[in-house]
Design an enzyme around this catalytic site. Structure first.
Site, mmCIF file in Angstrom:
data_model
loop_
_atom_site.group_PDB
_atom_site.id
_atom_site.type_symbol
_atom_site.label_atom_id
_atom_site.label_comp_id
_atom_site.label_asym_id
_atom_site.label_seq_id
_atom_site.Cartn_x
_atom_site.Cartn_y
_atom_site.Cartn_z
ATOM 1 N N GLU A 175 37.081 5.432 2.397
ATOM 2 C CA GLU A 175 36.169 5.544 1.256
ATOM 3 C C GLU A 175 36.335 4.281 0.420
ATOM 4 O OE1 GLU A 175 33.818 7.422 0.770
ATOM 5 O OE2 GLU A 175 34.201 9.292 1.855
ATOM 6 N N CYS B 202 31.313 10.808 4.279
ATOM 7 C CA CYS B 202 32.218 10.100 5.179
ATOM 8 C C CYS B 202 31.363 9.156 6.009
ATOM 9 C CB CYS B 202 32.979 11.079 6.070
ATOM 10 S SG CYS B 202 34.076 10.267 7.256
#
Length: 228
Positions: free
Chosen positions: A103, A2
Site C-alpha cells: 500500500e 489491494c
C-alpha cells in the site's frame, strides 16, 4: 484496496502449507504482481490444484474481457448484491497465494508517497480470499480470472489505508473452498479483517511503483523515510 502484492515462496514452501496440493509447474518468485498478470490460485473445483488465473475478474457474461481491469478488488460488504460478484460468491471461490501486499502512504513530512510492504507476523505464506470465473471468447479460447476480496482495515493497516485484503486463517481454507454452492450468510464470518497483532509492515523502495519492475530490490527496506 489491494493493487499490488508479492509471492516469492517456492513450491516446497507451498507444499508445506498445502500438503496435498497438486502443483503442475515449479513456482518462480514474484516481487511486484500487478493487475492483469497471472496469479497463483487454488480454486474450489475440488481438484486441490494450483493454477494461474489472470488478476482482474472477467464475469462469464461479460461482452468484453477488458472489464477485468476494473474488477481487481471486490468489497466484502457488497459481494451478495453486485452482479459482477454475486454468482461467483456463491459458487466460485478461491485462495490467492501471497507472502505480502503493498500500500502507498504519504507521511506529513514527505511530498511523495512511500510504498509499504505488509506481511504476516511472523513472516509466512498466506492466502487472500478471492472469487474466480471463466470467460469464453468467440474464438473458442477461455480466460480464467480472479479478484481479491477486501474489507475495512484493521487497527494496524488503518493509519496507512482504509481498506485491506481479506486474509484467511488456514483453519478457514476448507470452508472457503467448499465446491458446493453456499449462501452468502454462511460465508460472511470469514470476510473479516485479520487481527492486527498478526501483521507487520515496513517501507520499501519506490522501485515497486513501476509495474514493469519485478525484482527482489522491490522489497529492500527504505530506511530514510523514518516511518517504522
Amino acid at each position: 484496496m489491494c493493487g499490488r502484492f508479492y509471492f516469492y515462496s517456492d513450491s516446497d514452501a507451498v507444499r508445506a502449507s498445502f500438503p496435498q496440493l497438486v502443483i503442475p509447474h515449479e513456482l518462480g518468485p514474484r516481487y511486484n504482481i500487478a493487475p492483469s498478470q497471472p496469479v497463483a490460485v487454488i480454486a474450489n473445483t475440488g481438484k486441490n490444484r494450483l493454477d494461474h488465473f489472470v488478476w482482474g475478474l472477467v464475469p462469464s457474461w461479460a461482452k468484453d474481457p477488458g472489464i477485468g481491469n476494473r474488477l481487481i478488488n471486490a468489497r466484502a460488504e457488497t459481494l451478495a448484491e453486485k452482479p459482477s460478484y454475486r454468482t461467483a460468491y456463491r459458487r466460485r471461490r478461491c485462495l490467492i497465494l501471497a507472502d505480502g501486499f503493498y500500500e502507498w502512504y504519504q507521511p506529513r513530512s514527505q511530498r511523495a508517497k512511500i510504498p509499504m510492504a505488509f506481511h504476516l507476523h511472523p513472516q509466512r505464506l498466506f492466502a487472500f480470499a478471492g472469487l474466480w470465473d471463466v470467460w469464453h471468447s468467440p474464438d473458442g479460447s477461455e480466460i480464467y480470472s480472479c479478484t481479491i476480496i477486501t474489507t475495512s482495515a484493521n487497527e494496524f493497516v488503518a493509519p496507512y489505508h482504509q481498506r485491506m485484503p481479506v486474509i484467511l486463517q488456514p483453519s478457514d481454507y476448507k470452508e472457503w473452498l467448499a465446491p458446493a454452492e453456499c449462501a452468502p450468510k454462511e460465508l460472511e464470518h470469514l470476510l473479516l479483517p485479520l487481527p492486527p497483532e498478526q501483521m507487520a509492515a515496513f517501507p520499501v523502495s519506490t522501485l515497486v511503483n513501476s509495474a514493469t519492475v519485478d525484482s527482489p530490490m522491490c522489497l529492500e527496506r527504505y530506511e530514510s523515510c523514518g516511518i517504522l
